[in-house]
Design a protein around this motif. Structure first.
Motif, PDB file in Angstrom:
ATOM      1  N   GLU A  42       0.831  -1.206   0.000  1.00 37.73           N
ATOM      2  CA  GLU A  42       0.000   0.000   0.000  1.00 37.73           C
ATOM      3  C   GLU A  42       0.867   1.258   0.000  1.00 37.73           C
ATOM      4  O   GLU A  42       0.488   2.272  -0.573  1.00 37.73           O
ATOM      5  N   TYR A  43       2.015   1.178   0.616  1.00 39.98           N
ATOM      6  CA  TYR A  43       2.919   2.327   0.660  1.00 39.98           C
ATOM      7  C   TYR A  43       3.389   2.686  -0.748  1.00 39.98           C
ATOM      8  O   TYR A  43       3.362   3.853  -1.142  1.00 39.98           O
ATOM      9  N   TRP A  44       3.844   1.708  -1.532  1.00 41.61           N
ATOM     10  CA  TRP A  44       4.346   1.974  -2.874  1.00 41.61           C
ATOM     11  C   TRP A  44       3.235   2.411  -3.826  1.00 41.61           C
ATOM     12  O   TRP A  44       3.456   3.242  -4.706  1.00 41.61           O
ATOM     13  N   VAL A  45       2.053   1.881  -3.649  1.00 46.51           N
ATOM     14  CA  VAL A  45       0.917   2.317  -4.460  1.00 46.51           C
ATOM     15  C   VAL A  45       0.616   3.789  -4.159  1.00 46.51           C
ATOM     16  O   VAL A  45       0.358   4.583  -5.069  1.00 46.51           O
ATOM     17  N   ALA A  46       0.678   4.168  -2.889  1.00 45.11           N
ATOM     18  CA  ALA A  46       0.449   5.563  -2.513  1.00 45.11           C
ATOM     19  C   ALA A  46       1.539   6.468  -3.085  1.00 45.11           C
ATOM     20  O   ALA A  46       1.254   7.589  -3.538  1.00 45.11           O
ATOM     21  N   VAL A  47       2.776   5.996  -3.086  1.00 41.99           N
ATOM     22  CA  VAL A  47       3.876   6.777  -3.647  1.00 41.99           C
ATOM     23  C   VAL A  47       3.661   6.987  -5.143  1.00 41.99           C
ATOM     24  O   VAL A  47       3.799   8.100  -5.661  1.00 41.99           O
ATOM     25  N   ILE A  48       3.316   5.930  -5.842  1.00 41.26           N
ATOM     26  CA  ILE A  48       3.100   6.030  -7.296  1.00 41.26           C
ATOM     27  C   ILE A  48       1.939   6.972  -7.602  1.00 41.26           C
ATOM     28  O   ILE A  48       2.039   7.835  -8.475  1.00 41.26           O
ATOM     29  N   TRP A  49       0.818   6.831  -6.877  1.00 44.04           N
ATOM     30  CA  TRP A  49      -0.342   7.686  -7.121  1.00 44.04           C
ATOM     31  C   TRP A  49      -0.058   9.147  -6.760  1.00 44.04           C
ATOM     32  O   TRP A  49      -0.642  10.053  -7.344  1.00 44.04           O
ATOM     33  N   SER A  50       0.832   9.381  -5.833  1.00 43.89           N
ATOM     34  CA  SER A  50       1.139  10.770  -5.484  1.00 43.89           C
ATOM     35  C   SER A  50       2.119  11.401  -6.477  1.00 43.89           C
ATOM     36  O   SER A  50       2.087  12.612  -6.686  1.00 43.89           O
ATOM     37  N   LEU A  51       2.982  10.608  -7.091  1.00 45.59           N
ATOM     38  CA  LEU A  51       3.938  11.133  -8.052  1.00 45.59           C
ATOM     39  C   LEU A  51       3.381  11.186  -9.476  1.00 45.59           C
ATOM     40  O   LEU A  51       3.862  11.957 -10.305  1.00 45.59           O
ATOM     41  N   LEU A  52       2.381  10.390  -9.767  1.00 42.56           N
ATOM     42  CA  LEU A  52       1.840  10.302 -11.117  1.00 42.56           C
ATOM     43  C   LEU A  52       1.342  11.643 -11.665  1.00 42.56           C
ATOM     44  O   LEU A  52       1.682  11.989 -12.808  1.00 42.56           O
ATOM     45  N   PRO A  53       0.587  12.442 -10.934  1.00 41.02           N
ATOM     46  CA  PRO A  53       0.156  13.735 -11.494  1.00 41.02           C
ATOM     47  C   PRO A  53       1.327  14.657 -11.852  1.00 41.02           C
ATOM     48  O   PRO A  53       1.296  15.330 -12.886  1.00 41.02           O
ATOM     49  N   THR A  54       2.352  14.666 -11.043  1.00 40.69           N
ATOM     50  CA  THR A  54       3.514  15.505 -11.318  1.00 40.69           C
ATOM     51  C   THR A  54       4.219  15.048 -12.586  1.00 40.69           C
ATOM     52  O   THR A  54       4.604  15.880 -13.420  1.00 40.69           O
ATOM     53  N   VAL A  55       4.368  13.764 -12.755  1.00 33.94           N
ATOM     54  CA  VAL A  55       5.034  13.221 -13.940  1.00 33.94           C
ATOM     55  C   VAL A  55       4.204  13.506 -15.191  1.00 33.94           C
ATOM     56  O   VAL A  55       4.743  13.925 -16.221  1.00 33.94           O
ATOM     57  N   VAL A  56       2.900  13.332 -15.112  1.00 33.84           N
ATOM     58  CA  VAL A  56       2.034  13.564 -16.270  1.00 33.84           C
ATOM     59  C   VAL A  56       2.039  15.043 -16.657  1.00 33.84           C
ATOM     60  O   VAL A  56       2.183  15.382 -17.837  1.00 33.84           O
ATOM     61  N   VAL A  57       1.907  15.922 -15.696  1.00 31.54           N
ATOM     62  CA  VAL A  57       1.910  17.360 -15.992  1.00 31.54           C
ATOM     63  C   VAL A  57       3.273  17.785 -16.552  1.00 31.54           C
ATOM     64  O   VAL A  57       3.337  18.593 -17.480  1.00 31.54           O
ATOM     65  N   SER A  58       4.337  17.240 -16.019  1.00 30.35           N
ATOM     66  CA  SER A  58       5.679  17.553 -16.529  1.00 30.35           C
ATOM     67  C   SER A  58       5.832  17.080 -17.977  1.00 30.35           C
ATOM     68  O   SER A  58       6.410  17.797 -18.806  1.00 30.35           O
ATOM     69  N   ALA A  59       5.337  15.906 -18.298  1.00 30.76           N
ATOM     70  CA  ALA A  59       5.419  15.391 -19.665  1.00 30.76           C
ATOM     71  C   ALA A  59       4.602  16.259 -20.617  1.00 30.76           C
ATOM     72  O   ALA A  59       5.062  16.586 -21.722  1.00 30.76           O
ATOM     73  N   ILE A  60       3.413  16.644 -20.209  1.00 30.75           N
ATOM     74  CA  ILE A  60       2.586  17.511 -21.050  1.00 30.75           C
ATOM     75  C   ILE A  60       3.282  18.853 -21.270  1.00 30.75           C
ATOM     76  O   ILE A  60       3.340  19.362 -22.394  1.00 30.75           O
ATOM     77  N   PHE A  61       3.835  19.426 -20.217  1.00 26.58           N
ATOM     78  CA  PHE A  61       4.550  20.696 -20.324  1.00 26.58           C
ATOM     79  C   PHE A  61       5.731  20.567 -21.289  1.00 26.58           C
ATOM     80  O   PHE A  61       5.962  21.445 -22.120  1.00 26.58           O
ATOM     81  N   PHE A  62       6.472  19.473 -21.181  1.00 27.13           N
ATOM     82  CA  PHE A  62       7.623  19.248 -22.051  1.00 27.13           C
ATOM     83  C   PHE A  62       7.199  19.221 -23.514  1.00 27.13           C
ATOM     84  O   PHE A  62       7.801  19.883 -24.364  1.00 27.13           O
ATOM     85  N   PHE A  63       6.158  18.451 -23.835  1.00 25.55           N
ATOM     86  CA  PHE A  63       5.734  18.326 -25.222  1.00 25.55           C
ATOM     87  C   PHE A  63       5.138  19.621 -25.767  1.00 25.55           C
ATOM     88  O   PHE A  63       5.346  19.968 -26.931  1.00 25.55           O
ATOM     89  N   VAL A  64       4.423  20.359 -24.948  1.00 28.36           N
ATOM     90  CA  VAL A  64       3.875  21.645 -25.395  1.00 28.36           C
ATOM     91  C   VAL A  64       5.004  22.634 -25.650  1.00 28.36           C
ATOM     92  O   VAL A  64       5.028  23.316 -26.685  1.00 28.36           O
ATOM     93  N   LEU A  65       5.944  22.723 -24.740  1.00 35.11           N
ATOM     94  CA  LEU A  65       7.067  23.642 -24.914  1.00 35.11           C
ATOM     95  C   LEU A  65       7.907  23.266 -26.129  1.00 35.11           C
ATOM     96  O   LEU A  65       8.321  24.141 -26.901  1.00 35.11           O
TER      97      LEU A  65
END
Length: 70
Positions: free
Chosen positions: A3-26
């Protein structure tokens, strides 16, 4: 512990997705600007050639910036 690692992944996932979108737009904005400048320079060179003017780099009215002499 799982449960700890699932929580870590779910908490980092939005940051990674937004960063990827920002990268491709830029990246697309930078590529569009580069292509627009290239096309503008090509059109300008064609127009200067039609009017019998020298290429932009050979234009004596435009002085390249030179380093200041001591």
């Amino acid at each position: 512990m799982d449960e700890y690692w699932v929580a870590v992944i779910w908490s980092l996932l939005p940051t990674v997705v937004v960063s990827a979108i920002f990268f491709f737009v830029l990246r697309s904005v930078i590529r569009a600007d580069r292509n627009e400048r290239r096309n503008y320079a090509r059109i300008e060179a064609q127009e200067r050639a039609k009017m019998g003017m020298p290429p932009r780099d050979a234009d004596p009215a435009v002085e390249p910036s030179s380093p200041a002499s001591p």
